[in-house]
Motif scaffolding. Structure first.
Motif, PDB file in Angstrom:
ATOM      1  N   VAL A 169       1.035  -1.310   0.172  1.00 43.70           N
ATOM      2  CA  VAL A 169       0.447  -0.043  -0.031  1.00 43.70           C
ATOM      3  C   VAL A 169       0.544   1.153   0.687  1.00 43.70           C
ATOM      4  O   VAL A 169       1.996   1.244   0.186  1.00 43.70           O
ATOM      5  CB  VAL A 169      -1.057  -0.260   0.938  1.00 43.70           C
ATOM      6  CG1 VAL A 169      -2.082  -0.998   1.096  1.00 43.70           C
ATOM      7  CG2 VAL A 169       0.201  -0.119   2.567  1.00 43.70           C
ATOM      8  N   MET A 208      -1.635   5.208   2.691  1.00 43.30           N
ATOM      9  CA  MET A 208      -2.570   4.351   3.729  1.00 43.30           C
ATOM     10  C   MET A 208      -1.547   3.666   4.498  1.00 43.30           C
ATOM     11  O   MET A 208      -2.350   3.060   5.770  1.00 43.30           O
ATOM     12  CB  MET A 208      -2.590   2.825   2.422  1.00 43.30           C
ATOM     13  CG  MET A 208      -3.296   1.904   3.132  1.00 43.30           C
ATOM     14  SD  MET A 208      -5.219   2.409   3.756  1.00 43.30           S
ATOM     15  CE  MET A 208      -6.147   2.316   2.001  1.00 43.30           C
ATOM     16  N   VAL A 214      -2.658   5.433   7.700  1.00 47.72           N
ATOM     17  CA  VAL A 214      -4.322   5.311   8.205  1.00 47.72           C
ATOM     18  C   VAL A 214      -4.281   3.690   9.335  1.00 47.72           C
ATOM     19  O   VAL A 214      -4.874   3.724  10.226  1.00 47.72           O
ATOM     20  CB  VAL A 214      -5.012   4.587   6.759  1.00 47.72           C
ATOM     21  CG1 VAL A 214      -6.758   4.442   7.321  1.00 47.72           C
ATOM     22  CG2 VAL A 214      -4.989   6.226   5.885  1.00 47.72           C
ATOM     23  N   ARG A 262     -11.914  -2.134   7.874  1.00 50.54           N
ATOM     24  CA  ARG A 262     -12.588  -2.085   7.056  1.00 50.54           C
ATOM     25  C   ARG A 262     -13.590  -0.862   6.747  1.00 50.54           C
ATOM     26  O   ARG A 262     -12.743   0.313   6.299  1.00 50.54           O
ATOM     27  CB  ARG A 262     -13.359  -2.973   5.752  1.00 50.54           C
ATOM     28  CG  ARG A 262     -13.641  -2.852   4.757  1.00 50.54           C
ATOM     29  CD  ARG A 262     -14.056  -3.764   3.272  1.00 50.54           C
ATOM     30  NE  ARG A 262     -16.068  -4.535   3.886  1.00 50.54           N
ATOM     31  CZ  ARG A 262     -15.319  -5.125   4.534  1.00 50.54           C
ATOM     32  NH1 ARG A 262     -14.801  -6.159   4.877  1.00 50.54           N
ATOM     33  NH2 ARG A 262     -16.829  -5.249   5.214  1.00 50.54           N
ATOM     34  N   VAL A 306     -10.953   2.341   8.091  1.00 48.22           N
ATOM     35  CA  VAL A 306     -10.053   2.471   6.840  1.00 48.22           C
ATOM     36  C   VAL A 306     -10.496   3.418   5.373  1.00 48.22           C
ATOM     37  O   VAL A 306     -10.324   3.840   5.612  1.00 48.22           O
ATOM     38  CB  VAL A 306      -9.066   1.379   5.912  1.00 48.22           C
ATOM     39  CG1 VAL A 306      -8.538   1.334   5.317  1.00 48.22           C
ATOM     40  CG2 VAL A 306      -8.244   0.698   7.086  1.00 48.22           C
ATOM     41  N   GLN A 307     -11.751   3.069   5.179  1.00 50.42           N
ATOM     42  CA  GLN A 307     -12.935   3.701   3.796  1.00 50.42           C
ATOM     43  C   GLN A 307     -12.707   4.952   4.917  1.00 50.42           C
ATOM     44  O   GLN A 307     -12.620   6.042   3.428  1.00 50.42           O
ATOM     45  CB  GLN A 307     -14.142   2.691   4.210  1.00 50.42           C
ATOM     46  CG  GLN A 307     -13.409   1.241   3.120  1.00 50.42           C
ATOM     47  CD  GLN A 307     -14.799   0.831   3.246  1.00 50.42           C
ATOM     48  OE1 GLN A 307     -15.724   1.152   3.561  1.00 50.42           O
ATOM     49  NE2 GLN A 307     -14.932  -0.173   2.251  1.00 50.42           N
ATOM     50  N   ARG A 353     -11.207   7.007   6.580  1.00 50.11           N
ATOM     51  CA  ARG A 353     -10.061   7.571   6.434  1.00 50.11           C
ATOM     52  C   ARG A 353      -9.320   7.560   5.423  1.00 50.11           C
ATOM     53  O   ARG A 353      -8.162   7.975   5.160  1.00 50.11           O
ATOM     54  CB  ARG A 353      -9.060   7.017   7.886  1.00 50.11           C
ATOM     55  CG  ARG A 353      -9.599   7.707   9.098  1.00 50.11           C
ATOM     56  CD  ARG A 353      -8.905   7.170  10.493  1.00 50.11           C
ATOM     57  NE  ARG A 353     -10.015   7.334  11.670  1.00 50.11           N
ATOM     58  CZ  ARG A 353     -10.704   7.061  12.530  1.00 50.11           C
ATOM     59  NH1 ARG A 353     -11.617   6.291  10.882  1.00 50.11           N
ATOM     60  NH2 ARG A 353     -11.205   8.059  12.925  1.00 50.11           N
ATOM     61  N   ARG A 354      -9.389   6.391   4.773  1.00 46.26           N
ATOM     62  CA  ARG A 354      -8.319   6.504   3.024  1.00 46.26           C
ATOM     63  C   ARG A 354      -7.895   7.396   2.306  1.00 46.26           C
ATOM     64  O   ARG A 354      -9.443   8.661   2.178  1.00 46.26           O
ATOM     65  CB  ARG A 354      -9.439   5.485   2.175  1.00 46.26           C
ATOM     66  CG  ARG A 354      -8.082   5.015   0.824  1.00 46.26           C
ATOM     67  CD  ARG A 354      -9.572   4.183   0.239  1.00 46.26           C
ATOM     68  NE  ARG A 354      -9.796   2.704   1.005  1.00 46.26           N
ATOM     69  CZ  ARG A 354      -9.452   1.482   1.202  1.00 46.26           C
ATOM     70  NH1 ARG A 354      -8.084   1.511   0.389  1.00 46.26           N
ATOM     71  NH2 ARG A 354     -10.156   0.855   1.811  1.00 46.26           N
ATOM     72  N   ARG A 361      -7.125  10.899  -0.423  1.00 48.98           N
ATOM     73  CA  ARG A 361      -7.656  10.591  -1.993  1.00 48.98           C
ATOM     74  C   ARG A 361      -6.998  11.112  -2.801  1.00 48.98           C
ATOM     75  O   ARG A 361      -6.226  11.544  -2.558  1.00 48.98           O
ATOM     76  CB  ARG A 361      -8.990  11.410  -1.612  1.00 48.98           C
ATOM     77  CG  ARG A 361     -10.273  11.349  -1.524  1.00 48.98           C
ATOM     78  CD  ARG A 361     -10.772  12.950  -0.708  1.00 48.98           C
ATOM     79  NE  ARG A 361      -9.527  14.025  -0.520  1.00 48.98           N
ATOM     80  CZ  ARG A 361     -10.386  15.149  -0.970  1.00 48.98           C
ATOM     81  NH1 ARG A 361     -10.444  15.305  -2.245  1.00 48.98           N
ATOM     82  NH2 ARG A 361      -9.485  16.451  -0.257  1.00 48.98           N
TER      83      ARG A 361
END
Length: 307
Positions: A119, A123, A126, A170, A173-174, A176-177, A179
């Protein structure tokens, strides 16, 4: 004997002699390293985990191991979990922001095997916000595609519990993923302009490349001079970057683009010696976040494999 190096073969053996079976540890080393690295965020710790796993593997009665790959992943996962749990306490007293160790990758990360899925640095940051078990489940499930049942076996936990952990990790993480919306050509163009502005001392040009809400994190680990708090805003970030380039200690530093954690990034070098790595997110044609790794103890992963 170094388990990380390929073993030589006797080229004089008879042509009719069957090829020796590949050691499962060697065969799956990329997967094992990728698992450890993404769980720990450091190349050094990941290599240490693989060393410990290699020792355990070669002390094991391999005739009793029905599925070597699963056995090795389980071993590495649990070794990494133990190390991550203890590392968390150490990171609480870390000097300044803690950033993952950058890893030099190929120009096209898709050309690599399991480690190709490494990653981005963003990431990995995160993933630091997950608990150790959440991180293990997320990496095994979302990165390497193991089933909940398989992960339950690795971690000695009920499958239902693993499903709950997986869902929680999941969702976390989503939310705070990071961009990203820049294609390769745009990122390459922005990278070139950024290096030119830094090396030319052009404050206005540098500020134009930074997003209004840009933030810079600098990890010196108390080993070298570095900002101990995040810097916010184009003016502060740009002036700090140019200030670093203008210091006498920075004399002779030149910037070079390289693929780090699968993304085009920037290395700071004096001759052939790497003194720092800069990774960043590009959103809306501007650099939104910068992560500057200058801790000399965390730059080993930037050396080419041949070194």
């Amino acid at each position: 004997m170094n388990p990380m190096q390929d073993q030589s073969h006797d080229t004089d053996r008879p042509a009719t002699e069957p090829e020796a079976a590949i050691d499962p540890f060697v065969e799956h080393r990329r997967l094992l390293f990728g698992t450890a690295y993404q769980m720990l965020g450091t190349v050094t710790d990941a290599e240490d985990v693989l060393q410990d796993a290699w020792i355990k593997w070669h002390a094991t009665d391999r005739d009793s191991v029905e599925y070597p790959k699963s056995y090795l992943v389980r071993t590495v996962t649990n070794l990494a979990l133990n190390r991550l749990t203890s590392a968390r306490a150490t990171r609480e007293t870390y000097v300044g922001p803690w950033l993952p160790e950058p890893l030099l990758t190929t120009t096209d990360a898709a050309e690599e095997t399991e480690v190709a899925d490494t990653v981005s640095t963003a990431m990995l940051v995160v993933l630091e916000t997950l608990t150790p078990v959440e991180r293990a489940v997320f990496v095994l499930r979302e990165v390497f595609g193991y089933s909940h049942a398989e992960i339950a076996g690795f971690l000695d936990r009920p499958e239902a519990t693993v499903r709950q952990i997986s869902h929680r990790a999941r969702s976390h993480v989503q939310s705070r993923r990071p961009r990203f919306d820049a294609d390769d050509a745009s990122r390459r163009e922005i990278t070139g302009k950024f290096m030119a502005a830094c090396q030319g001392g052009d404050l206005n040009a540098l500020m134009e490349l930074l997003a209004p809400d840009v933030t810079l994190w600098n990890d010196g680990g108390g080993k070298v001079t570095a900002a101990r708090r995040p810097l916010h805003g184009p003016d502060h970030v740009a002036r700090w970057m140019l200030g670093v380039m203008a210091k006498p200690i920075s004399a002779g530093i030149y910037l070079e683009s390289a693929f780090v954690n699968g993304e085009l990034s920037i290395l700071g070098k004096i001759g052939d010696y790497i003194v720092g790595a800069l990774t960043y997110d590009v959103v809306g044609g501007r650099i939104e976040n910068l992560r500057f790794q200058v801790n000399p103890d965390k730059l080993d992963g930037l050396r080419p494999a041949s070194e």
